[in-house]
Structure formats: C-alpha cells, structure tokens
Write a protein that holds these residues in place. Structure first.
Motif, mmCIF file in Angstrom:
data_model
loop_
_atom_site.group_PDB
_atom_site.id
_atom_site.type_symbol
_atom_site.label_atom_id
_atom_site.label_comp_id
_atom_site.label_asym_id
_atom_site.label_seq_id
_atom_site.Cartn_x
_atom_site.Cartn_y
_atom_site.Cartn_z
ATOM 1 N N VAL A 1 -46.522 54.441 -119.343
ATOM 2 C CA VAL A 1 -47.531 55.240 -120.040
ATOM 3 C C VAL A 1 -47.078 56.703 -120.063
ATOM 4 O O VAL A 1 -46.809 57.296 -119.017
ATOM 5 N N LYS A 2 -46.993 57.256 -121.265
ATOM 6 C CA LYS A 2 -46.601 58.656 -121.420
ATOM 7 C C LYS A 2 -47.681 59.567 -120.840
ATOM 8 O O LYS A 2 -48.861 59.229 -120.828
ATOM 9 N N SER A 3 -47.259 60.732 -120.405
ATOM 10 C CA SER A 3 -48.160 61.694 -119.778
ATOM 11 C C SER A 3 -49.353 62.045 -120.668
ATOM 12 O O SER A 3 -50.503 62.018 -120.227
ATOM 13 N N SER A 4 -49.093 62.383 -121.918
ATOM 14 C CA SER A 4 -50.184 62.765 -122.823
ATOM 15 C C SER A 4 -51.116 61.593 -123.109
ATOM 16 O O SER A 4 -52.328 61.786 -123.268
ATOM 17 N N HIS A 5 -50.573 60.389 -123.161
ATOM 18 C CA HIS A 5 -51.413 59.204 -123.370
ATOM 19 C C HIS A 5 -52.297 58.958 -122.154
ATOM 20 O O HIS A 5 -53.465 58.578 -122.290
ATOM 21 N N ALA A 6 -51.752 59.182 -120.972
ATOM 22 C CA ALA A 6 -52.546 59.045 -119.744
ATOM 23 C C ALA A 6 -53.687 60.063 -119.746
ATOM 24 O O ALA A 6 -54.821 59.727 -119.394
ATOM 25 N N ASP A 7 -53.393 61.300 -120.163
ATOM 26 C CA ASP A 7 -54.434 62.333 -120.236
ATOM 27 C C ASP A 7 -55.585 61.897 -121.134
ATOM 28 O O ASP A 7 -56.756 62.011 -120.757
ATOM 29 N N ARG B 1 -58.413 52.947 -125.086
ATOM 30 C CA ARG B 1 -57.637 54.105 -125.545
ATOM 31 C C ARG B 1 -56.140 53.840 -125.401
ATOM 32 O O ARG B 1 -55.360 54.161 -126.298
ATOM 33 N N LEU B 2 -55.741 53.248 -124.286
ATOM 34 C CA LEU B 2 -54.325 52.933 -124.107
ATOM 35 C C LEU B 2 -53.855 51.904 -125.137
ATOM 36 O O LEU B 2 -52.738 51.996 -125.635
ATOM 37 N N GLU B 3 -54.722 50.961 -125.482
ATOM 38 C CA GLU B 3 -54.366 49.985 -126.520
ATOM 39 C C GLU B 3 -54.196 50.670 -127.875
ATOM 40 O O GLU B 3 -53.317 50.290 -128.652
ATOM 41 N N GLU B 4 -55.007 51.700 -128.148
ATOM 42 C CA GLU B 4 -54.862 52.466 -129.389
ATOM 43 C C GLU B 4 -53.473 53.109 -129.470
ATOM 44 O O GLU B 4 -52.927 53.273 -130.558
ATOM 45 N N PHE B 5 -52.922 53.462 -128.315
ATOM 46 C CA PHE B 5 -51.585 54.063 -128.263
ATOM 47 C C PHE B 5 -50.478 53.015 -128.266
ATOM 48 O O PHE B 5 -49.302 53.342 -128.206
ATOM 49 N N GLY B 6 -50.861 51.740 -128.304
ATOM 50 C CA GLY B 6 -49.868 50.677 -128.399
ATOM 51 C C GLY B 6 -49.487 50.007 -127.094
ATOM 52 O O GLY B 6 -48.574 49.195 -127.056
ATOM 53 N N TYR B 7 -50.190 50.325 -126.015
ATOM 54 C CA TYR B 7 -49.892 49.698 -124.727
ATOM 55 C C TYR B 7 -50.658 48.388 -124.594
ATOM 56 O O TYR B 7 -51.813 48.291 -124.991
ATOM 57 N N ARG B 8 -50.014 47.405 -124.038
ATOM 58 C CA ARG B 8 -50.644 46.118 -123.743
ATOM 59 C C ARG B 8 -50.634 45.980 -122.224
ATOM 60 O O ARG B 8 -49.650 45.545 -121.639
#
Length: 114
Positions: A25-31, A69-76
């Motif tokens: 998880v990228k820093s900005s995505h975690a934020d 939100r993480l799924e919106e960024f493409g994380y599964r």
C-alpha cells in the motif's frame, strides 16, 4: 461501534501499522484509507480536524470504509489482514500507555515544593 479519541500521532501510528502489514500500500493511499476509516472524505479533511498534536477529535471507526477506499485504489486485501493491522495497532497503543505509566511510577512527585 465505539467512539475513539485520536490525535495526529495516533493517525501516524495507525498508518505505520497498516503499512507494516500491507507493504504494497502506497503512503498516500494509506493516508486516504485511514481518513475514510475515521469518517473523513479525504486525508486533508482529517488533518484539518486535527490542527495540532493537542487537538483531539472523537470519531467512530469505519473498517469497511477503509477497505472500500483501498479497493478504489486497486488493492485486493483480505479482511483477515485488516484484523492483523488492528491487533498490531492496539498492541502499539497499549505499549505506549504502559511506557507512559512506567515513566510516571519512576518520577518523583513535586507536590511538596515550597
């Protein structure tokens, strides 16, 4: 769901725990995901609600909002992994509380100053 008090350092600790468990998880995505967890639309809105370290804001955690939100960024990411994040976060919080308590016990009282 319980209401919690948070500060900027609490948010930073939560981010560290999340990125320890989910290294991809990228820093900005975690934020942004953590902002959603605390009920904010953006990370900037969360920071605006916590203008300094002394400010405390009561929130109702929303784990599903973080996952969404993480799924919106493409994380599964698996929900069980989120449980690991929470366990680590709570362990870190308890560690801080215990450390502060240990410091209090070893400090001498100054209530007899003249």
């Amino acid at each position: 769901m319980p209401v919690n008090d948070i500060k900027r350092d609490t948010v930073a600790l939560f981010k560290r725990c999340l990125r320890t468990i989910w290294r991809t998880v990228k820093s900005s995505h975690a934020d942004e995901a953590i902002a959603a967890y605390y009920g904010f639309r953006t990370h900037a809105a969360l920071l605006a609600a916590l203008p300094d370290d002394a400010a405390i804001h009561q929130v109702e955690p929303r784990p599903q909002a973080l996952m969404d939100r993480l799924e919106e960024f493409g994380y599964r990411l698996a929900g069980l992994e989120f449980e690991r994040v929470l366990r680590l976060f709570h362990a870190e919080i308890l560690g801080r509380i215990n450390e502060n308590f240990r410091r209090m016990v070893t400090e001498t009282a100054n209530d007899n100053r003249t």
